[in-house]
Motif scaffolding. Structure first.
Motif, PDB file in Angstrom:
ATOM      1  N   ALA A  66       1.106  -1.443   0.220  1.00 45.79           N
ATOM      2  CA  ALA A  66      -0.271   0.008   0.612  1.00 45.79           C
ATOM      3  C   ALA A  66       1.187   1.015  -0.161  1.00 45.79           C
ATOM      4  O   ALA A  66       0.897   2.132  -0.697  1.00 45.79           O
ATOM      5  N   LEU A  67       2.079   1.181   0.216  1.00 45.28           N
ATOM      6  CA  LEU A  67       2.722   2.538   0.577  1.00 45.28           C
ATOM      7  C   LEU A  67       3.750   2.566  -0.386  1.00 45.28           C
ATOM      8  O   LEU A  67       3.194   3.443  -0.849  1.00 45.28           O
ATOM      9  N   ILE A  68       3.848   1.441  -1.416  1.00 43.80           N
ATOM     10  CA  ILE A  68       4.526   1.961  -2.508  1.00 43.80           C
ATOM     11  C   ILE A  68       3.208   2.394  -3.055  1.00 43.80           C
ATOM     12  O   ILE A  68       3.634   3.235  -4.285  1.00 43.80           O
ATOM     13  N   LEU A  69       2.473   2.262  -3.542  1.00 45.05           N
ATOM     14  CA  LEU A  69       1.171   2.548  -4.531  1.00 45.05           C
ATOM     15  C   LEU A  69       0.559   3.733  -4.143  1.00 45.05           C
ATOM     16  O   LEU A  69       0.772   4.355  -5.052  1.00 45.05           O
ATOM     17  N   LEU A  70       1.369   3.706  -2.842  1.00 44.91           N
ATOM     18  CA  LEU A  70       0.292   5.279  -2.799  1.00 44.91           C
ATOM     19  C   LEU A  70       1.779   6.393  -3.359  1.00 44.91           C
ATOM     20  O   LEU A  70       1.849   7.421  -3.858  1.00 44.91           O
ATOM     21  N   LEU A  71       2.763   6.095  -2.782  1.00 40.22           N
ATOM     22  CA  LEU A  71       4.524   6.918  -3.324  1.00 40.22           C
ATOM     23  C   LEU A  71       4.007   6.640  -4.717  1.00 40.22           C
ATOM     24  O   LEU A  71       4.612   7.750  -5.323  1.00 40.22           O
ATOM     25  N   VAL A  72       4.151   5.983  -5.916  1.00 37.39           N
ATOM     26  CA  VAL A  72       3.689   6.126  -6.751  1.00 37.39           C
ATOM     27  C   VAL A  72       2.952   6.909  -7.281  1.00 37.39           C
ATOM     28  O   VAL A  72       2.693   7.853  -8.304  1.00 37.39           O
ATOM     29  N   ALA A  73       1.287   6.483  -6.816  1.00 31.46           N
ATOM     30  CA  ALA A  73       0.474   8.006  -7.106  1.00 31.46           C
ATOM     31  C   ALA A  73       0.793   9.577  -6.990  1.00 31.46           C
ATOM     32  O   ALA A  73       1.090  10.315  -7.163  1.00 31.46           O
ATOM     33  N   PRO A 123      12.555   5.439  -1.430  1.00 33.67           N
ATOM     34  CA  PRO A 123      11.797   4.677  -0.286  1.00 33.67           C
ATOM     35  C   PRO A 123      11.020   3.708  -1.410  1.00 33.67           C
ATOM     36  O   PRO A 123      10.721   1.837  -1.221  1.00 33.67           O
ATOM     37  N   VAL A 124      10.321   3.594  -2.962  1.00 35.90           N
ATOM     38  CA  VAL A 124       9.848   2.949  -3.973  1.00 35.90           C
ATOM     39  C   VAL A 124      10.214   1.514  -3.458  1.00 35.90           C
ATOM     40  O   VAL A 124      10.270   0.558  -3.611  1.00 35.90           O
ATOM     41  N   GLY A 125      11.679   1.938  -3.576  1.00 36.66           N
ATOM     42  CA  GLY A 125      12.716   0.609  -4.262  1.00 36.66           C
ATOM     43  C   GLY A 125      12.931   0.237  -2.791  1.00 36.66           C
ATOM     44  O   GLY A 125      13.313  -1.234  -3.468  1.00 36.66           O
ATOM     45  N   GLY A 126      13.173   0.893  -2.011  1.00 34.29           N
ATOM     46  CA  GLY A 126      14.077   0.006  -0.854  1.00 34.29           C
ATOM     47  C   GLY A 126      12.907  -1.257  -0.447  1.00 34.29           C
ATOM     48  O   GLY A 126      12.890  -1.911   0.135  1.00 34.29           O
ATOM     49  N   GLY A 128      10.313  -1.928  -2.068  1.00 33.20           N
ATOM     50  CA  GLY A 128      10.530  -3.057  -3.228  1.00 33.20           C
ATOM     51  C   GLY A 128      11.752  -4.082  -3.099  1.00 33.20           C
ATOM     52  O   GLY A 128      11.151  -5.305  -3.623  1.00 33.20           O
ATOM     53  N   GLN A 129      12.548  -3.625  -2.802  1.00 35.87           N
ATOM     54  CA  GLN A 129      13.889  -4.717  -2.306  1.00 35.87           C
ATOM     55  C   GLN A 129      13.383  -5.668  -1.077  1.00 35.87           C
ATOM     56  O   GLN A 129      13.333  -6.715  -1.586  1.00 35.87           O
ATOM     57  N   TRP A 130      13.080  -5.228  -0.211  1.00 39.94           N
ATOM     58  CA  TRP A 130      12.114  -6.148   0.874  1.00 39.94           C
ATOM     59  C   TRP A 130      11.050  -7.279   0.584  1.00 39.94           C
ATOM     60  O   TRP A 130      11.118  -8.166   1.213  1.00 39.94           O
ATOM     61  N   LEU A 131      10.491  -6.078  -0.611  1.00 41.20           N
ATOM     62  CA  LEU A 131       9.616  -7.430  -0.856  1.00 41.20           C
ATOM     63  C   LEU A 131      10.401  -8.252  -1.282  1.00 41.20           C
ATOM     64  O   LEU A 131       9.597  -9.924  -1.779  1.00 41.20           O
ATOM     65  N   ALA A 132      11.004  -7.985  -2.378  1.00 36.85           N
ATOM     66  CA  ALA A 132      11.067  -9.099  -3.164  1.00 36.85           C
ATOM     67  C   ALA A 132      11.692  -9.671  -2.844  1.00 36.85           C
ATOM     68  O   ALA A 132      12.120 -11.614  -2.731  1.00 36.85           O
ATOM     69  N   ALA A 133      12.441  -9.649  -1.394  1.00 40.27           N
ATOM     70  CA  ALA A 133      13.164 -10.682  -0.626  1.00 40.27           C
ATOM     71  C   ALA A 133      12.599 -12.104   0.445  1.00 40.27           C
ATOM     72  O   ALA A 133      12.734 -12.781   0.269  1.00 40.27           O
ATOM     73  N   THR A 134      11.237 -11.368  -0.258  1.00 38.82           N
ATOM     74  CA  THR A 134      10.129 -11.788   0.611  1.00 38.82           C
ATOM     75  C   THR A 134       9.465 -13.032  -0.216  1.00 38.82           C
ATOM     76  O   THR A 134       8.414 -14.176   0.457  1.00 38.82           O
ATOM     77  N   LYS A 136       9.307 -15.435  -3.535  1.00 35.05           N
ATOM     78  CA  LYS A 136       9.438 -16.216  -4.217  1.00 35.05           C
ATOM     79  C   LYS A 136       9.336 -15.441  -5.633  1.00 35.05           C
ATOM     80  O   LYS A 136       8.355 -15.032  -6.409  1.00 35.05           O
ATOM     81  N   ASP A 137      10.388 -15.876  -6.433  1.00 30.85           N
ATOM     82  CA  ASP A 137      10.204 -15.228  -7.983  1.00 30.85           C
ATOM     83  C   ASP A 137      10.102 -14.037  -7.900  1.00 30.85           C
ATOM     84  O   ASP A 137      10.114 -13.347  -8.695  1.00 30.85           O
ATOM     85  N   ALA A 138      10.010 -12.880  -6.871  1.00 24.44           N
ATOM     86  CA  ALA A 138      10.399 -11.053  -7.697  1.00 24.44           C
ATOM     87  C   ALA A 138      11.568 -10.687  -7.530  1.00 24.44           C
ATOM     88  O   ALA A 138      11.910 -10.794  -7.363  1.00 24.44           O
ATOM     89  N   THR A 139      11.334  -9.692  -8.133  1.00 22.71           N
ATOM     90  CA  THR A 139      12.240  -8.872  -8.715  1.00 22.71           C
ATOM     91  C   THR A 139      12.503  -7.047  -7.978  1.00 22.71           C
ATOM     92  O   THR A 139      11.131  -7.144  -8.100  1.00 22.71           O
ATOM     93  N   SER A 140      13.161  -6.719  -7.849  1.00 22.16           N
ATOM     94  CA  SER A 140      12.820  -5.123  -7.794  1.00 22.16           C
ATOM     95  C   SER A 140      14.187  -4.809  -8.040  1.00 22.16           C
ATOM     96  O   SER A 140      15.716  -4.636  -8.519  1.00 22.16           O
TER      97      SER A 140
END
Length: 176
Positions: A66-73, A123-126, A128-134, A136-140
């Motif tokens: 949700a935070l990524i979505l708000l930052l992208v907005a 912060p979006v990238g950071g 995203g990195q955390w999400l990618a690490a948690t 499977k098969d996600a990248t950032s």
């Protein structure tokens, strides 16, 4: 007075900027709607992500998304304002009066908006990195865009050029 009533370059640039504004409205609207919906569908989202990851996902995952979505907005809103300034500058060129103080302010605002977008990407990238690490098969992809920083620098310089051009024009008009 218009320089060329149907200048194809100005028309194309204005059309592309208008298209970009429309896209930024769609992105901002979609992300602003999706962020709260995530919380209503929290359990389903966590279940789906947990099955994909192969392990239970923490509740903070939904908050992170949700935070990524708000930052992208916020980035999309900055892009909309950036493109609005660009269209107004294009219009002033079409009317034969680009070296106006207002265009210098627009260029400086565009530079600040570019830096804001770059700043929000951190912060979006950071996250995203955390999400990618948690997940499977996600990248950032995470990093500052050198092109974005260079664009901001060029816009700040152009703002000064336009400010000086407007000052010189005013001085010249004062002597005639």
């Amino acid at each position: 007075m218009k320089l060329r009533p149907k200048d194809p370059l100005l028309a194309a640039a204005s059309g592309i900027a208008l298209l970009g504004q429309g896209l930024s409205v769609v992105v901002a609207g979609a992300t602003l709607i999706a962020a709260p919906v995530l919380f209503f569908l929290r359990d389903q989202v966590l279940t789906a992500l947990s099955s994909e990851a192969g392990h239970a996902m923490p509740g903070s995952t939904v908050v992170a998304i949700a935070l990524i979505l708000l930052l992208v907005a916020a980035m999309a809103i900055c892009a909309f304002v950036f493109l609005r300034h660009l269209r107004r500058i294009i219009d002033s060129v079409g009317h034969g009066d680009p070296f106006a103080p207002v265009n210098a302010r627009r260029l400086a605002a565009m530079a600040w908006l570019t830096l804001a977008i770059e700043g929000l990407s951190i912060p979006v990238g950071g996250i995203g990195q955390w999400l990618a690490a948690t997940i499977k098969d996600a990248t950032s992809d995470f990093g500052i865009s050198v092109g974005g920083v260079l664009l901001a620098l060029i816009l700040f310089i152009l703002a000064r050029v336009f400010r000086e051009g407007a000052r010189m024009r005013d001085d010249l008009e004062g002597t005639v």
